[in-house]
Design a protein around this motif. Structure first.
Motif, mmCIF file in Angstrom:
data_model
loop_
_atom_site.group_PDB
_atom_site.id
_atom_site.type_symbol
_atom_site.label_atom_id
_atom_site.label_comp_id
_atom_site.label_asym_id
_atom_site.label_seq_id
_atom_site.Cartn_x
_atom_site.Cartn_y
_atom_site.Cartn_z
ATOM 1 N N ASN A 76 -4.912 7.962 -2.921
ATOM 2 C CA ASN A 76 -4.817 9.418 -2.820
ATOM 3 C C ASN A 76 -5.166 9.960 -1.441
ATOM 4 O OD1 ASN A 76 -4.266 10.336 -5.722
ATOM 5 N ND2 ASN A 76 -6.000 8.947 -5.993
ATOM 6 N N ASN A 77 -5.715 9.123 -0.575
ATOM 7 C CA ASN A 77 -6.096 9.584 0.759
ATOM 8 C C ASN A 77 -6.288 8.376 1.676
ATOM 9 O OD1 ASN A 77 -8.840 8.609 0.221
ATOM 10 N ND2 ASN A 77 -9.015 10.434 -1.069
ATOM 11 N N ALA A 78 -6.544 8.656 2.952
ATOM 12 C CA ALA A 78 -6.676 7.585 3.942
ATOM 13 C C ALA A 78 -7.882 6.693 3.651
ATOM 14 C CB ALA A 78 -6.803 8.190 5.343
ATOM 15 N N GLU A 79 -8.975 7.287 3.171
ATOM 16 C CA GLU A 79 -10.175 6.500 2.890
ATOM 17 C C GLU A 79 -9.911 5.482 1.778
ATOM 18 O OE1 GLU A 79 -10.072 9.789 3.076
ATOM 19 O OE2 GLU A 79 -11.161 10.113 4.967
ATOM 20 N N GLU A 80 -9.219 5.933 0.733
ATOM 21 C CA GLU A 80 -8.920 5.044 -0.382
ATOM 22 C C GLU A 80 -7.946 3.939 0.043
ATOM 23 O OE1 GLU A 80 -7.643 5.322 -5.111
ATOM 24 O OE2 GLU A 80 -7.502 7.098 -3.832
ATOM 25 N N MET A 81 -6.958 4.289 0.856
ATOM 26 C CA MET A 81 -6.010 3.286 1.316
ATOM 27 C C MET A 81 -6.698 2.272 2.226
ATOM 28 S SD MET A 81 -2.272 3.697 3.197
ATOM 29 C CE MET A 81 -1.374 4.056 1.679
ATOM 30 N N THR A 82 -7.648 2.729 3.040
ATOM 31 C CA THR A 82 -8.395 1.815 3.915
ATOM 32 C C THR A 82 -9.197 0.823 3.083
ATOM 33 O OG1 THR A 82 -8.561 3.481 5.669
ATOM 34 C CG2 THR A 82 -10.144 1.676 5.726
ATOM 35 N N SER A 83 -9.828 1.316 2.025
ATOM 36 C CA SER A 83 -10.588 0.440 1.125
ATOM 37 C C SER A 83 -9.681 -0.587 0.463
ATOM 38 C CB SER A 83 -11.307 1.283 0.070
ATOM 39 O OG SER A 83 -11.975 0.466 -0.861
ATOM 40 N N LEU A 143 0.859 -1.191 0.000
ATOM 41 C CA LEU A 143 0.000 0.000 0.000
ATOM 42 C C LEU A 143 0.892 1.237 0.000
ATOM 43 C CD1 LEU A 143 -2.712 -0.947 2.670
ATOM 44 C CD2 LEU A 143 -2.977 -0.925 0.189
ATOM 45 N N ALA A 144 0.812 2.015 -1.061
ATOM 46 C CA ALA A 144 1.642 3.221 -1.176
ATOM 47 C C ALA A 144 0.785 4.394 -1.621
ATOM 48 C CB ALA A 144 2.777 2.989 -2.178
ATOM 49 N N PRO A 145 1.200 5.610 -1.303
ATOM 50 C CA PRO A 145 0.463 6.783 -1.790
ATOM 51 C C PRO A 145 0.622 6.924 -3.304
ATOM 52 C CG PRO A 145 1.909 7.337 0.050
ATOM 53 C CD PRO A 145 2.304 5.976 -0.417
ATOM 54 N N ALA A 146 -0.362 7.552 -3.929
ATOM 55 C CA ALA A 146 -0.235 7.881 -5.346
ATOM 56 C C ALA A 146 0.947 8.824 -5.512
ATOM 57 C CB ALA A 146 -1.517 8.535 -5.857
ATOM 58 N N VAL A 147 1.508 8.852 -6.704
ATOM 59 C CA VAL A 147 2.754 9.588 -6.933
ATOM 60 C C VAL A 147 2.505 11.093 -6.947
ATOM 61 C CG1 VAL A 147 4.667 9.954 -8.501
ATOM 62 C CG2 VAL A 147 3.720 7.663 -8.200
ATOM 63 N N ILE A 191 1.242 -7.133 4.913
ATOM 64 C CA ILE A 191 1.050 -5.891 4.166
ATOM 65 C C ILE A 191 2.184 -4.943 4.502
ATOM 66 C CG2 ILE A 191 -0.408 -3.847 3.860
ATOM 67 C CD1 ILE A 191 -2.829 -5.625 4.465
ATOM 68 N N VAL A 192 2.847 -4.435 3.464
ATOM 69 C CA VAL A 192 3.839 -3.371 3.627
ATOM 70 C C VAL A 192 3.115 -2.075 3.307
ATOM 71 C CG1 VAL A 192 5.988 -2.369 2.780
ATOM 72 C CG2 VAL A 192 5.790 -4.849 3.066
ATOM 73 N N ALA A 193 2.959 -1.213 4.307
ATOM 74 C CA ALA A 193 2.147 -0.001 4.145
ATOM 75 C C ALA A 193 2.987 1.256 4.346
ATOM 76 C CB ALA A 193 0.995 -0.019 5.146
ATOM 77 N N PHE A 194 2.703 2.238 3.511
ATOM 78 C CA PHE A 194 3.300 3.557 3.651
ATOM 79 C C PHE A 194 2.140 4.517 3.952
ATOM 80 C CE2 PHE A 194 5.898 7.003 1.183
ATOM 81 C CZ PHE A 194 6.131 7.664 2.373
ATOM 82 N N PRO A 195 1.643 4.515 5.205
ATOM 83 C CA PRO A 195 0.421 5.256 5.567
ATOM 84 C C PRO A 195 0.692 6.731 5.787
ATOM 85 C CG PRO A 195 1.271 4.127 7.484
ATOM 86 C CD PRO A 195 2.211 3.797 6.352
ATOM 87 N N GLN A 196 0.724 7.474 4.705
ATOM 88 C CA GLN A 196 1.175 8.861 4.755
ATOM 89 C C GLN A 196 0.155 9.813 5.390
ATOM 90 O OE1 GLN A 196 2.188 10.599 0.925
ATOM 91 N NE2 GLN A 196 4.227 11.099 1.650
ATOM 92 N N TRP A 197 -1.072 9.350 5.586
ATOM 93 C CA TRP A 197 -2.108 10.244 6.095
ATOM 94 C C TRP A 197 -2.560 9.843 7.494
ATOM 95 C CZ3 TRP A 197 -2.618 7.546 1.437
ATOM 96 C CH2 TRP A 197 -2.288 8.297 0.302
ATOM 97 N N GLU A 198 -3.094 10.832 8.207
ATOM 98 C CA GLU A 198 -3.693 10.552 9.509
ATOM 99 C C GLU A 198 -4.967 9.722 9.290
ATOM 100 O OE1 GLU A 198 -4.438 14.166 11.562
ATOM 101 O OE2 GLU A 198 -2.335 14.747 11.684
ATOM 102 N N GLY A 199 -5.305 8.909 10.288
ATOM 103 C CA GLY A 199 -6.522 8.122 10.190
ATOM 104 C C GLY A 199 -6.304 6.678 9.804
ATOM 105 N N MET A 200 -5.041 6.277 9.619
ATOM 106 C CA MET A 200 -4.746 4.891 9.237
ATOM 107 C C MET A 200 -4.505 3.985 10.442
ATOM 108 S SD MET A 200 -5.144 4.584 6.062
ATOM 109 C CE MET A 200 -4.621 2.879 6.038
#
Length: 342
Positions: A98-105, A63-67, A118-127
């Motif tokens: 693009n955001n925490a909601e999308e990464m959660t999904s 799981l990575a953020p969009a570029v 899972i290797v996660a790069f949770p760049q946003w609050e709420g993860m």
């Protein structure tokens, strides 16, 4: 009478002949059935063997953020490259969000897929909550770079606080213990900027307490570095050094300095591992351009950690990779002509 005996004998011989033929046909049919059964058994064994082999592959999700930044692109790229290198051990799926909601999904999608790690790069609050839920469900989670409050999470990161420490030492080494330093903070990056600023400010208080520190907010992009520092240059008449936390921000800063024809600034720091930034170091002899190496290659260690845990190996829950300082004196050692990603 002889004729009758002859006829009976002939009929008997015919029956024996038919019986022999019938027995031979039955024998052939039985052999054929045995051959077919053996073939089916062989095919079944091959399928079971194939399924067993496939079952031995560990399912790892990425799981990575969009570029939005070259460094982030490097993270997703290197994570996928490592999974491909481990193709005989790992089956993987990569998602960018693009955001925490999308990464959660996407995390839920990986659960449904059967991800074991899972290797996660949770760049946003709420993860924090969804990652904790994944851990509670028995999934190994290795966070890359970001520290969050989740029990049982593993983490691989560079030493953000050390980057700030090294940045402060570098500036003092180049300009002395007095002067004006602009700190470009990035509040939206969470613990990354917090730790880098902490290392910088605490070290500066110790080794150069009389240094004037001016703080401004920006973001980890060259566009923001250019726009924000151009504004700073119009309001601050003299600057000796810039503590920037990111290579791409620093590329924007250097452009702003050039366009404003400022000659007072002697040091610009950075952080990351951007090839373009490395190449600028020997080209600019008027400014010491520095980067505290924080390479996206580190994400390969996160993939390796996830696999090690799944294989039952003992693993330290946190792996911190030491900081390396790069400037014009050693940048040739870090320039990679084949790296076109970051």
């Amino acid at each position: 009478m002889k004729k009758v005996l002859s006829i009976i004998l002939a009929l008997a011989l015919i029956c024996v002949s038919f019986a022999a033929c019938g027995g031979e046909t039955a024998s052939t049919s039985s052999a054929s059935e045995e051959s077919s059964t053996a073939s089916e058994t062989s095919e079944s064994s091959a399928e079971e063997s194939s399924e067993t082999t496939a079952g031995e592959l560990k399912k790892i999700g990425i799981l990575a953020p969009a570029v939005t930044h070259g460094w982030v692109a490097g993270v997703a790229y290197n994570a996928e490259q490592r999974c491909k290198e481990l193709s005989d051990q790992v089956e993987y799926k990569l998602f960018t969000s693009n955001n925490a909601e999308e990464m959660t999904s996407q995390l839920d999608d990986l659960k449904s897929w059967g991800a074991e790690a899972i290797v996660a790069f949770p760049q946003w609050e709420g993860m924090e909550v969804p990652i904790q839920q994944a851990i509670d469900d028995g999934i190994v989670v290795v966070n890359f770079d970001i520290e969050i409050a989740a029990d049982g999470v593993y983490r691989v990161s560079g030493d953000n606080e050390s980057m700030g420490i090294e940045g402060a030492k570098y500036i003092v080494d180049k300009i002395g213990t007095t002067g004006t330093v602009v700190v470009l903070d990035v509040p939206t990056s969470g613990s990354v900027a917090e730790l880098r600023k902490k290392g910088f400010t605490e070290t500066m208080k110790e080794i150069a307490p009389d240094m004037e520190i001016l703080e401004y907010a920006t973001k980890f992009t060259r566009e923001d570095g250019l726009a924000d520092f151009a504004d700073i240059l119009t309001s601050v008449d003299h600057i000796d050094a810039v503590y920037s936390m990111d290579d791409e921000t620093s590329i924007g800063v250097l452009q702003a300095i050039s366009e404003a024809n400022r000659t007072d600034i002697k040091v610009v720091t950075g952080g990351g591992g951007c090839q373009e930034y490395f190449k600028m170091m020997p080209e600019n002899q008027d400014i010491w351009i520095e980067s505290s190496l924080y390479s996206p290659l580190m994400v390969k260690d996160a993939v390796d950690m996830a696999l090690a845990v799944l294989n039952g190996e003992e693993v330290e829950p946190v792996k911190i990779i030491p900081t390396t300082v790069v400037d014009r004196d050693n940048c040739a050692d870090y320039i990679d002509p084949e790296n076109t990603v970051y």
